[in-house]
Design an enzyme around this catalytic site. Structure first.
Site, PDB file in Angstrom:
ATOM      1  N   HIS A  65       3.308 -17.910  -5.337  1.00 25.75           N
ATOM      2  CA  HIS A  65       2.451 -19.033  -5.743  1.00 25.75           C
ATOM      3  C   HIS A  65       2.897 -19.696  -7.046  1.00 25.75           C
ATOM      4  CE1 HIS A  65      -0.580 -17.957  -2.718  1.00 25.75           C
ATOM      5  NE2 HIS A  65      -0.425 -16.702  -3.096  1.00 25.75           N
ATOM      6  N   HIS A 198      -6.764 -11.907   5.106  1.00 24.33           N
ATOM      7  CA  HIS A 198      -8.094 -12.369   4.685  1.00 24.33           C
ATOM      8  C   HIS A 198      -8.952 -12.491   5.935  1.00 24.33           C
ATOM      9  CE1 HIS A 198      -6.835 -12.854   0.579  1.00 24.33           C
ATOM     10  NE2 HIS A 198      -5.785 -13.519   0.992  1.00 24.33           N
ATOM     11  N   ARG A 230     -12.874   5.243  13.731  1.00 21.06           N
ATOM     12  CA  ARG A 230     -13.558   4.671  14.901  1.00 21.06           C
ATOM     13  C   ARG A 230     -13.465   3.141  14.930  1.00 21.06           C
ATOM     14  NH1 ARG A 230     -17.064   8.836  13.406  1.00 21.06           N
ATOM     15  NH2 ARG A 230     -18.371   7.395  12.193  1.00 21.06           N
ATOM     16  N   ASP A 251       4.050  -3.101  -5.958  1.00 23.65           N
ATOM     17  CA  ASP A 251       3.937  -3.285  -7.407  1.00 23.65           C
ATOM     18  C   ASP A 251       3.218  -2.117  -8.076  1.00 23.65           C
ATOM     19  OD1 ASP A 251       1.392  -3.713  -6.441  1.00 23.65           O
ATOM     20  OD2 ASP A 251       1.037  -5.566  -7.556  1.00 23.65           O
ATOM     21  N   HIS A 254      -1.123  -2.820  -5.596  1.00 22.83           N
ATOM     22  CA  HIS A 254      -1.684  -3.215  -4.299  1.00 22.83           C
ATOM     23  C   HIS A 254      -1.542  -2.135  -3.233  1.00 22.83           C
ATOM     24  CE1 HIS A 254      -1.670  -7.216  -6.117  1.00 22.83           C
ATOM     25  NE2 HIS A 254      -2.480  -7.608  -5.140  1.00 22.83           N
ATOM     26  N   ASP A 277       3.937 -12.234  -3.930  1.00 21.14           N
ATOM     27  CA  ASP A 277       2.582 -12.809  -4.003  1.00 21.14           C
ATOM     28  C   ASP A 277       2.256 -13.164  -5.450  1.00 21.14           C
ATOM     29  OD1 ASP A 277       0.067 -13.729  -3.362  1.00 21.14           O
ATOM     30  OD2 ASP A 277      -0.784 -11.777  -2.884  1.00 21.14           O
ATOM     31  N   LEU A 310      -8.450  -7.937  -7.271  1.00 28.00           N
ATOM     32  CA  LEU A 310      -7.049  -8.242  -7.522  1.00 28.00           C
ATOM     33  C   LEU A 310      -6.781  -9.712  -7.208  1.00 28.00           C
ATOM     34  CD1 LEU A 310      -5.272  -5.085  -6.036  1.00 28.00           C
ATOM     35  CD2 LEU A 310      -5.496  -5.698  -8.451  1.00 28.00           C
TER      36      LEU A 310
END
Length: 385
Positions: A65, A198, A230, A251, A254, A277, A310
């Site tokens: 990013h 996400h 389950r 890193d 994460h 990321d 995070l």
């Protein structure tokens, strides 16, 4: 046509250990890979002595990013250029400029800034765009700004693709949202890599997505329904599908090293991709930042929102490579996960490998994984001072 000879280097050429070699570069491509045990007699206009260090293909970051204080969502070509330079400095020669969920206007501005930069990058080359959102599930939003999350909209996506044409290479979405499966299929038909994250998709929903067009998992384990005995969720579904590749943010934050090893055992080097990321704190370190519409604090290299969530990473590609090897992954495979595998995921056959005809995107690494120099298209783009 100028020729460059890179000699006295070690490369991975099929074995578990690097072997002495020399590389001949001509016209921006690798002309020959020479056995380092044979005296080099090739004529060259330029000669680079690698000092016995490790030479690898240029690394490829499919998820970044920002860097050096620059956020590519700000709509300025200068920010994209700064990330290009930061990538080259850290051994990355190609990258996907990655968005976060935002207003359509802000996304359009980001797309335009990337398009204005393609072809005149000062460092690493832009391989395309990775749209992370906005079609994501608020239940697993992570640092994504809930204000901008929405259900898949075919008309909006068609407009985005027209605006970005032909740069969109990857789209991350939540397939369980209304219209998610249909969008995944249509994107795949256009040759775009569809990634899942996400997302609160169940195991069954994830399997349907992987059958219907999705083939990749963004920052695996993060921002998704966790594994339960389950309720296996996305990760187990991805492990069962041989064609699905996964991203890993290595890193030491994460993912626990044991999880890095688990992903490697299940997916192998051919289906596991190292990413950063990274947000704009990469290269700057601790401090206060504004990212994705949030206030972000970076302390001891860890980026978080005020509630402790995070918020991306500050790791670089060469650091991720070092940490992957430290986690117990054979270095040859760790290198593949940062080079050849992302190239294969993106359909870039001339990237990520040391072979005649491949692009001369090369990185010389020291014993400490520090980048000694980075070559892009046969020209030095970064040299350690």
């Amino acid at each position: 046509m100028s020729t460059c000879l890179i000699h006295n280097v070690r490369i991975f050429s099929g074995g578990p250990e690097p072997a002495p070699a020399a590389i001949l570069v001509r016209g921006g491509a690798i002309a020959a890979v020479l056995d380092g045990a044979v005296p080099v007699q090739e004529h060259a206009d330029r000669v680079l002595d690698g000092g016995g260090q490790l030479l690898i293909p240029g690394m490829i970051d499919v998820h970044i990013h920002g860097a050096d204080g620059f956020d590519m969502m700000d709509g300025r070509p200068e920010s994209v250029e700064a990330v290009s330079l930061a990538c080259a400095r850290t051994g990355c020669t190609s990258f996907l400029a990655t968005s976060v969920s935002s207003s359509l206007d802000d996304l359009a501005a980001m797309i335009r800034s990337v398009k204005r930069t393609v072809g005149r990058e000062p460092g690493a080359r832009i391989a395309g765009l990775h749209l992370e959102g906005p079609y994501l599930n608020a239940k697993r939003k992570g640092m994504q700004n809930e204000r901008f999350l929405r259900h898949p909209d075919e008309e909006e996506m068609a407009w985005i693709l027209r605006e970005a044409d032909p740069l969109v290479r990857m789209v991350t979405l939540a397939p369980e949202l209304p219209g998610g499966l249909e969008m995944a299929g249509r994107l795949r038909e256009r040759g775009i890599v569809v990634a899942v994250a996400h997302s609160d998709a169940t195991y069954e929903e994830a399997k349907a997505a992987f059958r219907g067009g999705a083939s990749h998992v963004t920052h695996c384990f993060n921002g998704m329904r966790p594994i339960h005995h389950r309720d296996p969720g996305i990760v187990v579904a991805a492990m069962e599908e041989a064609h699905v590749s996964v991203q890993a943010i290595v890193d030491d934050v994460h993912l626990h090293p044991a999880i890095v090893r688990l992903l490697y055992r299940e997916k192998g080097a051919d289906r596991m991709v190292l990413i950063t990321d990274a947000l704009q704190a990469m290269g700057l370190g601790d401090g206060e930042y504004r990212f994705g519409g949030h206030d972000v604090t970076v302390a001891q290299g860890v980026a978080t929102l005020r509630d402790g969530t995070l918020a991306s990473s500050t790791v670089t590609m060469n650091e991720a490579l070092a940490k992957t090897a430290k986690a117990g992954i054979p270095l040859a495979d760790a290198v593949a996960m940062a080079t050849r595998t992302p190239a294969d995921v993106l359909g870039l056959p001339n990237k990520g490998r040391l072979a005649p005809g491949a692009d001369a995107d090369l990185v010389l690494l020291g014993d400490d994984f520090g980048v000694r120099w980075t070559m892009i298209g046969g020209e030095l783009a970064y040299v350690q001072v």
